[in-house]
Design a protein around this motif. Structure first.
Motif, short mmCIF file in Angstrom:
data_model
loop_
_atom_site.label_atom_id
_atom_site.label_comp_id
_atom_site.label_asym_id
_atom_site.label_seq_id
_atom_site.Cartn_x
_atom_site.Cartn_y
_atom_site.Cartn_z
N GLN A 273 -51.58 64.62 14.38
CA GLN A 273 -51.08 65.42 15.09
C GLN A 273 -52.01 66.53 15.78
OE1 GLN A 273 -47.85 67.92 13.51
NE2 GLN A 273 -47.10 68.23 15.74
N VAL A 274 -52.03 66.17 17.24
CA VAL A 274 -52.99 67.15 18.12
C VAL A 274 -52.37 68.56 18.25
CG1 VAL A 274 -54.07 67.30 20.09
CG2 VAL A 274 -53.81 64.95 19.13
N PRO A 275 -53.01 69.64 17.89
CA PRO A 275 -52.31 70.92 18.21
C PRO A 275 -51.79 71.22 19.55
CG PRO A 275 -54.60 71.11 17.00
CD PRO A 275 -54.50 69.69 17.27
N ARG A 276 -50.82 71.93 19.61
CA ARG A 276 -50.02 72.14 20.80
C ARG A 276 -50.91 72.80 21.90
NH1 ARG A 276 -44.46 74.94 21.76
NH2 ARG A 276 -44.41 74.09 19.93
N GLU A 277 -51.87 73.72 21.55
CA GLU A 277 -52.85 74.47 22.16
C GLU A 277 -53.74 73.40 23.25
OE1 GLU A 277 -52.27 75.35 19.10
OE2 GLU A 277 -54.20 75.85 18.37
N PHE A 278 -54.16 72.39 22.42
CA PHE A 278 -55.03 71.31 22.82
C PHE A 278 -54.43 70.51 23.92
CE2 PHE A 278 -58.24 70.81 18.89
CZ PHE A 278 -58.54 72.13 18.71
N ARG A 279 -53.21 70.10 23.36
CA ARG A 279 -52.39 69.47 24.30
C ARG A 279 -52.23 69.83 25.55
NH1 ARG A 279 -48.93 68.48 19.69
NH2 ARG A 279 -47.00 69.32 20.85
N GLU A 280 -51.95 71.15 25.27
CA GLU A 280 -51.70 72.08 26.71
C GLU A 280 -52.62 72.18 27.52
OE1 GLU A 280 -47.66 74.09 25.21
OE2 GLU A 280 -49.23 75.55 25.48
N ALA A 281 -53.91 72.51 26.82
CA ALA A 281 -55.12 72.82 27.56
C ALA A 281 -55.61 71.53 28.67
CB ALA A 281 -56.28 73.12 26.62
N LEU A 282 -55.42 70.32 28.00
CA LEU A 282 -55.80 69.19 28.62
C LEU A 282 -54.62 68.45 29.28
CD1 LEU A 282 -58.76 67.94 26.16
CD2 LEU A 282 -58.95 69.44 28.38
N GLU A 283 -53.50 68.85 29.02
CA GLU A 283 -52.32 68.14 29.87
C GLU A 283 -52.33 66.88 29.11
OE1 GLU A 283 -51.45 68.54 34.05
OE2 GLU A 283 -52.91 70.31 33.99
N LEU A 284 -52.32 66.83 27.73
CA LEU A 284 -52.27 65.49 26.93
C LEU A 284 -50.80 65.42 26.83
CD1 LEU A 284 -55.01 65.94 24.19
CD2 LEU A 284 -55.19 64.67 26.41
N THR A 285 -50.21 64.30 27.24
CA THR A 285 -48.86 64.13 27.40
C THR A 285 -48.50 62.73 26.43
OG1 THR A 285 -48.91 63.19 29.47
CG2 THR A 285 -47.99 65.80 29.33
N ARG A 286 -47.75 61.93 27.44
CA ARG A 286 -47.30 60.79 26.64
C ARG A 286 -48.31 59.61 26.02
NH1 ARG A 286 -44.83 56.00 27.64
NH2 ARG A 286 -45.11 56.21 30.08
N ARG A 287 -49.22 59.48 26.99
CA ARG A 287 -50.38 58.35 26.72
C ARG A 287 -51.63 59.14 26.96
NH1 ARG A 287 -48.07 54.07 30.50
NH2 ARG A 287 -49.02 55.34 32.16
N VAL A 288 -52.63 58.78 26.09
CA VAL A 288 -54.04 59.41 26.04
C VAL A 288 -54.81 58.22 25.85
CG1 VAL A 288 -53.36 61.48 25.15
CG2 VAL A 288 -53.96 59.58 23.54
N ARG A 289 -56.20 58.35 26.42
CA ARG A 289 -57.18 57.41 26.31
C ARG A 289 -58.03 57.76 25.02
NH1 ARG A 289 -58.73 54.28 30.74
NH2 ARG A 289 -57.64 55.03 32.58
N LEU A 290 -58.24 56.83 24.18
CA LEU A 290 -58.96 56.91 23.03
C LEU A 290 -60.42 56.34 23.19
CD1 LEU A 290 -56.39 56.36 19.93
CD2 LEU A 290 -57.39 58.68 20.84
N ALA A 291 -61.54 56.90 22.59
CA ALA A 291 -62.63 56.24 22.95
C ALA A 291 -63.60 56.45 21.45
CB ALA A 291 -63.49 56.41 24.20
N LEU A 292 -64.19 55.38 20.80
CA LEU A 292 -64.94 55.56 19.85
C LEU A 292 -66.33 55.73 20.26
CD1 LEU A 292 -65.22 55.47 16.80
CD2 LEU A 292 -65.92 52.97 16.98
N THR A 293 -66.79 56.87 20.12
CA THR A 293 -68.10 57.37 20.71
C THR A 293 -69.27 57.68 19.45
OG1 THR A 293 -67.61 59.49 21.25
CG2 THR A 293 -67.61 57.87 23.09
N GLY A 294 -70.03 56.86 19.01
CA GLY A 294 -70.97 57.00 17.85
C GLY A 294 -70.35 57.50 16.68
N ASP A 295 -70.36 58.80 16.36
CA ASP A 295 -69.69 59.27 15.43
C ASP A 295 -68.28 59.94 15.48
OD1 ASP A 295 -70.66 61.52 16.77
OD2 ASP A 295 -71.66 62.37 14.77
N HIS A 296 -67.83 59.86 16.62
CA HIS A 296 -66.52 60.66 16.70
C HIS A 296 -65.58 59.92 17.78
CE1 HIS A 296 -68.89 62.36 20.30
NE2 HIS A 296 -67.71 62.58 20.75
N VAL A 297 -64.24 60.49 17.69
CA VAL A 297 -63.24 59.79 18.75
C VAL A 297 -63.08 60.43 19.78
CG1 VAL A 297 -61.09 58.71 18.82
CG2 VAL A 297 -62.38 58.25 16.70
#
Ligand code: ATP
Length: 310
Positions: A273-297
């Motif tokens: 679950q992505v915290p609400r304040e993170f979702r609101e700050a970046l306008e993360l809504t229904r679809r998000v892009r995920l990328a594996l970058t070295g040691d984090h996502v």
């Protein structure tokens, strides 16, 4: 080995079961209450592992499912679905006799209401003796253990007092002694400091810590009290019947704990679950892009593609 001798192929190695090395395992735990035709999902697929020797706090808003979880772990309430195992006991399949044994020997329980933990007409010594007497422990052993528990928890002076002659904090510490009488593996406490002032609450918390460190119980304590959750190495937050986040503090030994670090909890299907304040700050809504970058996502906004698509 016999298979090798007969020239048969070796059986494929099975991955160990999730939580196989934990003392308390809740796996996709569901508890649905039916009341007056309405379904209440108190636990909605809760995952939780507690290892032997841990002391954890459970926190969460009112109605999030904390008490329900504790009642299930206490063997008082039966889950609707999922898996719940404590010290090798499967709580979904216990027979009546097994449930009785489980409640007497495997778990101990301390309630918020100080008076409800004790028996009004029994002294501290008598009330600690009671569960051992029911379990058939020999008299000499019972007397020794009651003495040891009351002394270790700092309430030896309550041995000959009835509850109305004890303070609220003393009642709770005697209640902890009662819960530990039959040496359970797990001590469950539901808001044990809820009715107490902060100084007395600290004494009760110290008794829980003694139960954990010196008397060998793994402790799960439900609390609203930040001064309690701030003193354990692991605090698990429950939201809407699921574990949502955990705060870990490095155990520096003694009474000192390192700084708190908050973690989101990933369920076994990989959901976080992505915290609400993170979702609101970046306008993360229904679809998000995920990328594996070295040691984090990385999780990035979809860039409002829905609005651009004709
Ligand atoms: N016996 C019951 N019958 C019907 N609904 C119940 C029952 N027990 C609990 N519930 C419901 O299940 C949900 C979870 O309740 P629970 O008591 O586990 O929450 P909680 O986190 O312990 O809350 P609180 O901090 O207020 O004690 C709530 O919506 C509650 O109303």
């Amino acid at each position: 080995m016999a298979g090798v001798g007969l020239g048969l192929p070796a059986a494929p190695e099975r991955a160990p079961e999730w939580g196989h090395d934990a003392l308390v395992v809740c796996d996709n735990l569901v508890r649905i209450y039916q009341s007056e035709g309405i379904e209440v999902q108190a636990l909605q697929g809760l995952d939780l592992l507690v290892h032997a020797g841990e002391m954890i706090a459970l926190v969460g808003a009112s109605g999030s499912g904390k008490s329900t979880l504790l009642q299930v772990l206490a063997g008082v309430d039966a889950p609707t679905a999922g898996r719940a195992r404590v010290a090798g006991h499967d709580l979904l399949t216990l027979t009546r006799a097994e449930r009785l044994h489980y409640r007497r020997h495997i778990v101990g329980f301390v309630r918020q209401q100080t008076a409800r933990n004790l028996v009004p007409y029994l002294t501290g010594r008598e009330v600690v003796d009671l569960p051992m007497s029911i379990a058939g422990t020999p008299r000499g052993e019972r007397a020794e253990r009651a003495e040891h528990l009351l002394t270790t928890l700092g309430v030896a002076h309550c041995a000959d007092r009835r509850p109305d002659q004890m303070s609220g904090g003393e009642q709770q510490r005697v209640a902890i002694a009662v819960a530990l009488a039959n040496a359970p593996r797990v001590l469950l406490a539901d808001e044990p400091t809820g009715e107490l002032d902060s100084e007395t609450a600290q004494e009760v918390f110290d008794a829980l810590r003694t139960a954990n460190r010196d008397l060998g119980a793994t402790v799960v304590v439900v609390t609203h009290d930040p001064s309690v959750s701030g003193q354990v190495a692991r605090t698990v937050a429950i939201r809407d019947g699921r574990t949502s986040s955990e705060v870990l503090r490095a155990d520096g030994g003694g009474a000192t704990l390192g700084p708190a670090e908050e973690y989101a909890v990933m369920d076994r299907a990989g959901r976080v679950q992505v915290p609400r304040e993170f979702r609101e700050a970046l306008e993360l809504t229904r679809r998000v892009r995920l990328a594996l970058t070295g040691d984090h996502v990385e999780i990035r906004s979809d860039g409002h593609r829905d609005a651009e698509t004709p």
